[in-house]
Design a protein around this motif. Structure first.
Motif, short mmCIF file in Angstrom:
data_model
loop_
_atom_site.label_atom_id
_atom_site.label_comp_id
_atom_site.label_asym_id
_atom_site.label_seq_id
_atom_site.Cartn_x
_atom_site.Cartn_y
_atom_site.Cartn_z
N VAL A 85 0.86 -1.19 0.00
CA VAL A 85 0.00 0.00 0.00
C VAL A 85 0.89 1.23 0.00
CG1 VAL A 85 -1.90 1.19 1.15
CG2 VAL A 85 -1.70 -1.29 1.34
N THR A 86 1.00 1.88 -1.14
CA THR A 86 1.88 3.03 -1.27
C THR A 86 1.10 4.26 -1.70
OG1 THR A 86 3.78 3.94 -2.48
CG2 THR A 86 2.43 2.31 -3.63
N ASN A 87 1.57 5.42 -1.29
CA ASN A 87 0.96 6.66 -1.74
C ASN A 87 1.54 7.15 -3.07
OD1 ASN A 87 -1.12 7.16 -0.01
ND2 ASN A 87 0.00 8.55 1.33
N ALA A 88 2.47 6.39 -3.63
CA ALA A 88 2.94 6.71 -4.99
C ALA A 88 1.78 6.52 -5.96
CB ALA A 88 4.10 5.80 -5.36
N GLY A 89 1.79 7.26 -7.05
CA GLY A 89 0.66 7.15 -7.96
C GLY A 89 0.95 7.54 -9.39
N ASN A 90 2.20 7.81 -9.71
CA ASN A 90 2.54 8.25 -11.06
C ASN A 90 3.03 7.11 -11.94
OD1 ASN A 90 1.95 11.04 -10.63
ND2 ASN A 90 3.83 11.19 -9.44
N CYS A 91 2.43 5.93 -11.76
CA CYS A 91 2.79 4.78 -12.58
C CYS A 91 1.63 3.80 -12.58
CB CYS A 91 4.06 4.10 -12.05
SG CYS A 91 3.88 3.34 -10.43
N MET A 92 1.77 2.72 -13.35
CA MET A 92 0.77 1.66 -13.40
C MET A 92 1.10 0.60 -12.35
SD MET A 92 -1.18 2.60 -16.00
CE MET A 92 -1.96 1.14 -16.70
N ARG A 93 0.09 -0.15 -11.93
CA ARG A 93 0.31 -1.21 -10.95
C ARG A 93 1.28 -2.26 -11.48
NH1 ARG A 93 -4.70 -3.87 -8.11
NH2 ARG A 93 -5.35 -4.26 -10.25
N GLN A 94 1.18 -2.58 -12.77
CA GLN A 94 2.05 -3.58 -13.37
C GLN A 94 3.51 -3.15 -13.25
OE1 GLN A 94 1.26 -6.63 -14.85
NE2 GLN A 94 3.47 -6.94 -14.97
N GLY A 135 0.06 15.69 -12.44
CA GLY A 135 1.02 14.72 -11.90
C GLY A 135 2.18 14.58 -12.85
N GLN A 136 2.83 13.43 -12.81
CA GLN A 136 3.90 13.14 -13.76
C GLN A 136 3.91 11.66 -14.07
OE1 GLN A 136 8.01 13.13 -11.92
NE2 GLN A 136 6.94 14.34 -10.34
N GLY A 137 4.67 11.28 -15.08
CA GLY A 137 4.63 9.89 -15.52
C GLY A 137 3.45 9.68 -16.46
N PRO A 138 3.06 8.44 -16.70
CA PRO A 138 1.98 8.14 -17.66
C PRO A 138 0.59 8.37 -17.08
CG PRO A 138 2.76 6.09 -16.70
CD PRO A 138 3.62 7.19 -16.11
N ILE A 139 0.33 9.59 -16.58
CA ILE A 139 -0.92 9.82 -15.86
C ILE A 139 -2.15 9.73 -16.77
CG2 ILE A 139 0.03 11.14 -13.95
CD1 ILE A 139 -0.73 13.68 -15.40
N GLU A 140 -1.99 10.03 -18.05
CA GLU A 140 -3.13 9.90 -18.96
C GLU A 140 -3.50 8.42 -19.10
OE1 GLU A 140 -4.64 11.51 -23.33
OE2 GLU A 140 -2.52 11.69 -22.77
N GLU A 141 -2.49 7.57 -19.25
CA GLU A 141 -2.73 6.13 -19.33
C GLU A 141 -3.30 5.60 -18.01
OE1 GLU A 141 -0.25 1.97 -20.25
OE2 GLU A 141 0.81 3.89 -20.07
N VAL A 142 -2.78 6.10 -16.90
CA VAL A 142 -3.28 5.69 -15.58
C VAL A 142 -4.75 6.05 -15.45
CG1 VAL A 142 -3.15 6.19 -13.11
CG2 VAL A 142 -1.05 5.80 -14.41
N ALA A 143 -5.10 7.27 -15.85
CA ALA A 143 -6.50 7.72 -15.75
C ALA A 143 -7.43 6.85 -16.59
CB ALA A 143 -6.61 9.18 -16.17
N HIS A 144 -7.02 6.56 -17.81
CA HIS A 144 -7.85 5.68 -18.66
C HIS A 144 -7.98 4.30 -18.06
CE1 HIS A 144 -8.61 8.37 -21.97
NE2 HIS A 144 -7.33 8.61 -22.19
N ASN A 145 -6.90 3.79 -17.49
CA ASN A 145 -6.93 2.47 -16.87
C ASN A 145 -7.88 2.42 -15.68
OD1 ASN A 145 -5.45 0.51 -14.62
ND2 ASN A 145 -5.39 -0.34 -16.69
N LEU A 146 -8.04 3.55 -15.00
CA LEU A 146 -8.96 3.61 -13.85
C LEU A 146 -10.41 3.77 -14.27
CD1 LEU A 146 -6.81 5.94 -11.57
CD2 LEU A 146 -7.39 3.56 -11.10
N GLY A 147 -10.65 4.04 -15.55
CA GLY A 147 -12.02 4.15 -16.03
C GLY A 147 -12.41 5.51 -16.57
#
Length: 445
Positions: A85-94, A135-147
């Protein structure tokens, strides 16, 4: 109420998808159960923070590799439910799972990783809106992945409205006034983590909030409350390779809140604050623990969670806040059962009520879903933000010491010194795992 129904609907969808995944995995898990040398049944789960507990920046903490040898069997499979459980969020779970697998030399599944933004899957009422993400990193991809279906990044917004970002003189338009492209009105703002150019993000986010999602329009203070803001990761500080803590996303939120207040005279309002220490984060983590317990063939409910972290204001506060939530749920359930049986409940001190920010959308959503754990213990390690040499925990949390009035938590969370007091303090994560196994009566191998 509408928001509560929407979040509940998102949670139920998430539950059904997780149950389907669990059934799929159970088909292949029998071999593990047959070969495990530990007792096949357990009733606890482990929640690990990452930065300051397992790694410092990109460098693994030596005790981390050692302790994970105790958590896997001879086939490399986890013997107990483990969630990172991390508060990091600028990447994908994979990506995070692959990184952990490499560092810890054990196979970590994406289903074992919970990032600060993971609960956003539940907030389905925003998924069809046009949302601005920071944010930074692939946040657009992260957002799409979240729905989220219609995503605008800060860079896209800056390109559409080139006159908005003028702090850096080298980024100002050079040849006259460029035309604006125009975008669909923004319906919500999602703050995933600390951005790279703070001045650009702060300026454009304030522009969006003061124009009701149309940054080409003049500012208007009439539009209050502003469009919804959802923020992930409230950590003011975090620990990397440097000797002293570094600024986290919580520091960016402090800047945004201060600027908005200074310009408008009003408080910035959040639709949701997600990530540790919010209760909804631990609810989601407990769901992943329960899912793993089912894969392990455990038929008894998970009764105890152990949360291991290095930050008293995020990890310890969050675990203790969740423990209060569990006690409040048990208290409420006991009262309802007593009332249904026509008898009065035993007099007992009711746990303190939590703010909506602390719950983070958890109220009324999760309590009816299966059996909640009996409690959550917090374990503080000394390899990250907290150090015995630099900081001393108060033995009496009622004391009003100057240092204790320096509150590193989020503005919308109440300052309760007792919530920063861990159940246990140990040197490192290896000692923490050994402590848990001792508490549970499980052998170390």
């Amino acid at each position: 109420m509408q928001r509560l129904r929407s979040v509940r609907s998102g949670w139920q969808l998430l539950m059904s998808s997780c149950e389907g995944a669990a059934k799929h995995v159970n088909i292949s898990s029998s071999n593990f159960r047959n070969h495990s040398r530990l007792p096949p049944q357990g009733s606890f789960g482990l929640l690990f923070d990452i930065d300051g507990v397992l790694v410092r920046g990109r460098t693994p903490i030596p005790a981390a590799k050692q302790c994970f040898r105790n958590l896997v069997d001879h086939q490399g499979k986890f013997k107990v439910p483990v969630v990172f459980v991390t508060n990091a969020g600028n990447c994908m779970r994979q990506t995070k799972a692959e990184h952990l697998s490499h560092l810890l030399e054990v196979e970590v599944s994406p289903d074992q990783v919970m990032l600060s933004h993971s609960p956003l899957r539940m907030f389905t009422q925003f998924h069809k809106m046009c949302v601005l993400v920071s944010g930074q990193g692939p946040i657009e991809e992260v957002a799409h992945n979240l729905g989220f279906q219609d995503v605008v990044t800060i860079d896209k917004l800056r390109e559409a409205y080139p006159l908005l970002d003028v702090v850096d003189h080298n980024r100002r338009p050079k040849d006259g006034v460029p035309p604006t492209k125009g975008l669909r009105p923004i319906g919500a703002v999602i703050l995933f983590g600390e951005p790279i150019r703070w001045e650009t993000n702060l300026q454009l986010i304030v522009d969006v909030l003061l124009t009701n999602g149309n940054p080409d329009n003049p500012w208007s203070l009439i539009q209050y409350p502003h469009i919804p803001v959802l923020a992930c990761n409230m950590d003011l500080l975090w620990m990397a390779e440097a000797k002293n803590p570094r600024f986290g996303h919580g520091m960016f939120l402090v800047c945004l809140e201060s600027l908005y207040k200074k310009v408008t005279g009003y408080d910035l309002k959040y639709e949701a604050l997600i990530g540790k220490p919010s209760v909804v984060t631990y609810n989601y983590a407990e769901l992943l623990v329960r899912q793993q317990a089912e894969r392990l063939g455990w038929t008894t409910p998970v009764k105890r969670l152990y949360a291991i972290g290095d930050n008293p204001m995020a990890d310890i506060y969050g675990a203790n806040l969740y423990n209060h939530y569990l006690q409040a749920s048990r208290h409420s359930k006991a009262q309802m059962q007593a009332k249904s049986c026509g008898r009065s409940a035993e007099a007992a001190d009711a746990p303190p009520k939590m703010t909506s920010a602390e719950l983070g959308g958890a109220s009324g959503v999760y309590g009816s879903e299966g059996d909640l754990p009996e409690g959550c213990s917090s374990i503080l390690v000394c390899t990250g933000v907290y150090s015995r040499d630099q900081e001393e925990l108060l033995s009496d949390t009622t004391q009003t010491v100057t240092e204790q009035r320096i509150f590193h938590g989020h503005r919308d969370f109440r300052f309760d010194p007792s919530l920063t007091q861990p159940s246990f303090v140990v040197q490192d994560v290896k000692d923490a795992v050994e402590l848990v196994f001792q508490q549970e009566g499980w052998p170390l191998e």
